[in-house]
Design an enzyme around this catalytic site. Sequence first.
Site, mmCIF file in Angstrom:
data_model
loop_
_atom_site.group_PDB
_atom_site.id
_atom_site.type_symbol
_atom_site.label_atom_id
_atom_site.label_comp_id
_atom_site.label_asym_id
_atom_site.label_seq_id
_atom_site.Cartn_x
_atom_site.Cartn_y
_atom_site.Cartn_z
ATOM 1 N N ILE A 92 0.876 -1.186 0.000
ATOM 2 C CA ILE A 92 0.000 0.000 0.000
ATOM 3 C C ILE A 92 0.908 1.229 0.000
ATOM 4 C CG2 ILE A 92 -1.768 1.291 1.306
ATOM 5 C CD1 ILE A 92 -2.124 -1.442 2.896
ATOM 6 N N HIS A 93 0.742 2.112 -0.961
ATOM 7 C CA HIS A 93 1.511 3.367 -0.881
ATOM 8 C C HIS A 93 0.824 4.559 -1.519
ATOM 9 C CE1 HIS A 93 2.621 2.478 -5.077
ATOM 10 N NE2 HIS A 93 2.927 3.762 -5.176
ATOM 11 N N ARG A 94 -0.266 4.346 -2.244
ATOM 12 C CA ARG A 94 -0.917 5.424 -2.991
ATOM 13 C C ARG A 94 -1.356 6.532 -2.040
ATOM 14 N NH1 ARG A 94 0.371 5.703 -7.773
ATOM 15 N NH2 ARG A 94 0.486 3.479 -7.958
ATOM 16 N N ARG A 141 6.211 5.990 3.257
ATOM 17 C CA ARG A 141 5.044 6.872 3.414
ATOM 18 C C ARG A 141 3.956 6.215 4.266
ATOM 19 N NH1 ARG A 141 2.788 10.104 -1.455
ATOM 20 N NH2 ARG A 141 1.233 11.248 -0.289
ATOM 21 N N ASP A 200 -2.061 -1.436 -4.225
ATOM 22 C CA ASP A 200 -2.508 -0.250 -4.968
ATOM 23 C C ASP A 200 -1.404 0.214 -5.912
ATOM 24 O OD1 ASP A 200 -0.663 0.926 -3.237
ATOM 25 O OD2 ASP A 200 -2.167 2.065 -2.105
#
Length: 387
Positions: free
Chosen positions: A221-223, A258, A304
């Site tokens: 997950i990073h979006r 992030r 994502d």
Amino acid sequence: MSQIKIVNIVGARPQIIKASAISRAIRRYFSTEITEILVHTGQHYDKEMSEVFFDELEIHKPDYNLGVGSAGHGRQTSMMITGLEEVLLKEKPDCVLVYGDTNSTLAGAVASSKLHFPVIHIEAGLRSFNKTMPEELNRIMSDHSSTLLFAPTNAAFKNLMSEGFRPENSPPYTIDNPKIYFTGDIMYDNTIFFAGLAEKKKAKWLEKLALVRNEFVLATIHRDTNTDNIERLREILVTLKSLAEERGITFVMPLHPRTIISLKTKLNLLYKELSESKYVKIIPPVTYLEMILLEKNCRMVITDSGGVQKESHFFKRPCIVLRKETEWVELVNNGTSRLVDADPERIMQEFKCLMDSLEVLDYPGFYGDGKTAEFILKEILLMFEKS
Ligand code: UD1
Ligand code: UDP
């Protein structure tokens, strides 16, 4: 023909990986015809987000690193443009290569096109049709500043046509008379090249993580929409944790810095619960060889990420996509990628469906023959022969 000089611009993790396919093809097939100058904007800078890829993928160290680092979109992009302008004025390349859709792509396209250096956009034409995504703006602006546009899929090629790009354009190509190609995907070149090596070099690494082949789920997950919106991030992670525990199947999650920052600063309690769960393994970002080993051996991917969606297809693994839409529409149409947004119900439903289904899924070769980098470089050389 004398040698041509290409400036190759990278900045974010996936761009270093993509550029390695081009660098490798230059070294193997075109070293007498092409000189490559590698410029790193410094958008990604942690060792595991940047340096590890140079070591592992055998790319030479950047000739320039602008060291821009993290900042808001305007500040980050403007610092990159300023730094790139200086490099381009000094190097005076014949053309500039940019990849994908990050702020480094946009900065490269803007700096180069304003100085009249032809921009070559690799991974052109992809659209989510969602202009609230920073990447969508970056793609559109980069495409419309480019002279050669290499679309990785038929859908991307068609998107370019519907924005007025004409496949029938003839040379000499310029920013006002650009050429579009449907090429295949250089990430597939890399997968083919590195998959065997990953098994050879890293097989023990899976054991170290106590992962059993085909008995774990890989999630990333990073979006920005998923990490900056804390409620979305919470819902996703709570859902993944409960699926892992209900099924007793390990979820391994190499998380982008992030995401870790959001967890540590705003969801500390959940972060603690995840870290204590028997079935959830949050780990730092992994190297490319480690990542493809995870993708090749997992039961399913939940992500994502754009790149990870495709790699799951390369390794014939189904994929749940934590987004409302995707640029890789052929995967959704094929039924092997399932769009679920961040909706817990839909995540659970698709997870159960993919885990329990006896249907044998089909993974057609949408992304070329693994020689896309070679094709791109041949076309670039042709442009200079004809002009
Ligand atoms: C960027 C791209 C995104 C791409 C992703 C690949 C843009 C607008 N977005 O998103 O399209 O999918 O790269 O991974 O260009 N950080 C670190 N260390 C690093 C890099 C980042 O701690 O080495 C943290 C910083 O807090 C930073 C945040 O991550 O503010 C976001 O980094 P940034 O490069 O702005 O965007 P990405 O989310 O990485
Ligand atoms: N990747 C990696 N280590 C990780 C996560 C991803 O090497 O911990 C690789 C992945 O295999 C793919 C690329 O990085 O090749 C995708 O990058 P990312 O998910 O950061 O960005 P996106 O593709 O969404 O732009």
